[in-house]
Design a protein around this motif. Sequence first.
Motif, PDB file in Angstrom:
ATOM      1  N   UNK A 138       1.016  -1.109  -0.042  1.00  0.00           N
ATOM      2  CA  UNK A 138      -0.170   0.031  -0.282  1.00  0.00           C
ATOM      3  C   UNK A 138       0.843   1.323   0.002  1.00  0.00           C
ATOM      4  N   UNK A 139       0.356   2.550  -0.619  1.00  0.00           N
ATOM      5  CA  UNK A 139       1.083   3.707  -0.238  1.00  0.00           C
ATOM      6  C   UNK A 139       0.194   4.820  -0.052  1.00  0.00           C
ATOM      7  N   UNK A 140       0.722   5.859   0.545  1.00  0.00           N
ATOM      8  CA  UNK A 140       0.075   6.747   0.981  1.00  0.00           C
ATOM      9  C   UNK A 140       0.781   8.091   0.171  1.00  0.00           C
ATOM     10  N   UNK A 141       0.071   9.147   0.003  1.00  0.00           N
ATOM     11  CA  UNK A 141       0.604  10.323  -0.369  1.00  0.00           C
ATOM     12  C   UNK A 141       0.005  11.508   0.142  1.00  0.00           C
ATOM     13  N   UNK A 142       0.606  12.648   0.813  1.00  0.00           N
ATOM     14  CA  UNK A 142       0.304  13.473   1.694  1.00  0.00           C
ATOM     15  C   UNK A 142       0.562  14.748   1.002  1.00  0.00           C
ATOM     16  N   UNK A 143      -0.232  15.578   0.785  1.00  0.00           N
ATOM     17  CA  UNK A 143      -0.313  16.999   0.422  1.00  0.00           C
ATOM     18  C   UNK A 143       0.127  18.110   1.332  1.00  0.00           C
ATOM     19  N   UNK A 144       1.589  18.659   1.012  1.00  0.00           N
ATOM     20  CA  UNK A 144       1.905  19.932   1.573  1.00  0.00           C
ATOM     21  C   UNK A 144       1.446  21.166   0.927  1.00  0.00           C
ATOM     22  N   UNK A 145       1.472  21.115  -0.458  1.00  0.00           N
ATOM     23  CA  UNK A 145       1.164  22.198  -1.168  1.00  0.00           C
ATOM     24  C   UNK A 145       0.878  21.665  -2.871  1.00  0.00           C
ATOM     25  N   UNK A 146      -0.112  21.928  -3.251  1.00  0.00           N
ATOM     26  CA  UNK A 146      -0.443  21.590  -4.837  1.00  0.00           C
ATOM     27  C   UNK A 146      -0.482  22.870  -5.831  1.00  0.00           C
ATOM     28  N   UNK A 147      -0.132  22.604  -6.843  1.00  0.00           N
ATOM     29  CA  UNK A 147      -0.688  23.377  -8.009  1.00  0.00           C
ATOM     30  C   UNK A 147      -1.891  23.988  -7.973  1.00  0.00           C
ATOM     31  N   UNK A 148      -2.127  25.257  -8.487  1.00  0.00           N
ATOM     32  CA  UNK A 148      -3.544  25.584  -8.890  1.00  0.00           C
ATOM     33  C   UNK A 148      -4.033  24.997  -9.863  1.00  0.00           C
ATOM     34  N   UNK A 149      -3.445  24.740 -10.935  1.00  0.00           N
ATOM     35  CA  UNK A 149      -3.748  24.230 -12.146  1.00  0.00           C
ATOM     36  C   UNK A 149      -3.128  22.802 -12.566  1.00  0.00           C
ATOM     37  N   UNK A 150      -4.009  21.792 -12.450  1.00  0.00           N
ATOM     38  CA  UNK A 150      -3.406  20.736 -13.033  1.00  0.00           C
ATOM     39  C   UNK A 150      -2.803  19.811 -11.770  1.00  0.00           C
ATOM     40  N   UNK A 151      -1.957  18.843 -11.881  1.00  0.00           N
ATOM     41  CA  UNK A 151      -1.376  18.225 -10.761  1.00  0.00           C
ATOM     42  C   UNK A 151      -2.221  17.047 -10.270  1.00  0.00           C
ATOM     43  N   UNK A 152      -3.393  16.564 -10.689  1.00  0.00           N
ATOM     44  CA  UNK A 152      -4.121  15.652 -10.119  1.00  0.00           C
ATOM     45  C   UNK A 152      -3.305  14.276 -10.129  1.00  0.00           C
ATOM     46  N   UNK A 153      -3.327  13.638  -9.154  1.00  0.00           N
ATOM     47  CA  UNK A 153      -3.048  12.204  -9.224  1.00  0.00           C
ATOM     48  C   UNK A 153      -4.116  11.510  -9.887  1.00  0.00           C
ATOM     49  N   UNK A 154      -3.560  10.670 -10.661  1.00  0.00           N
ATOM     50  CA  UNK A 154      -4.783   9.831 -11.564  1.00  0.00           C
ATOM     51  C   UNK A 154      -4.740   8.425 -11.075  1.00  0.00           C
TER      52      UNK A 154
END
Length: 185
Positions: free
Chosen positions: A40-56
């Motif tokens: 299993x994997x986990x990804x935690x967001x500190x900061x994300x781009x305003x446009x795009x960058x969605x994990x698919x």
Amino acid sequence: TGEAWSEIRYNPEIKNAYRHSSNPQPLHTDGSYIPSFPDASIMYCVKNSDKGGETIFIDKEAFLEILEKDVPILKKQLMETEVVHERSGDKKISSIIEERNGDIFLHWNYYCVNKENSEIKEMIESLFDFLGNNKAIKNNLIEVHLKPGECVIWKDSETLHGRNGFEAKNASERYLYKSAFKVKK
């Protein structure tokens, strides 16, 4: 790296590394080349781009159903052909679609496949093209645009994941932490 968390952080100074780029990242599994990779994997967001960058994401059931419907011969090859995935001294040999104890597991990262074996080259290129261009695959993707403080957890060998490209001007404009862990059944 041996660390509990790895950074997925935009940094234009680091070349040829998806985790530091703003480019779209093709669908893959993280543990394709590590024999003892946790499930299993986990990804935690500190900061994300305003446009795009969605994990698919696309789960194995949807992937396998589309593959069976559109290119059953490729599915059969992916189940029967052993492939060498290797990177940074780690190496795993298995079929891309592995049936084990009545369950199916996925092992796939185009950039970690040893392509020296010419017999598998066409199969690998076909899968890469299929995942990137098939309309049904695109229609079944789940896109998650994480906000700071949010996380996503998935079963690595049961889900293909990647990333949409994004716009960024400054380092760390998209910044996530990622880790993997064992889930007991």
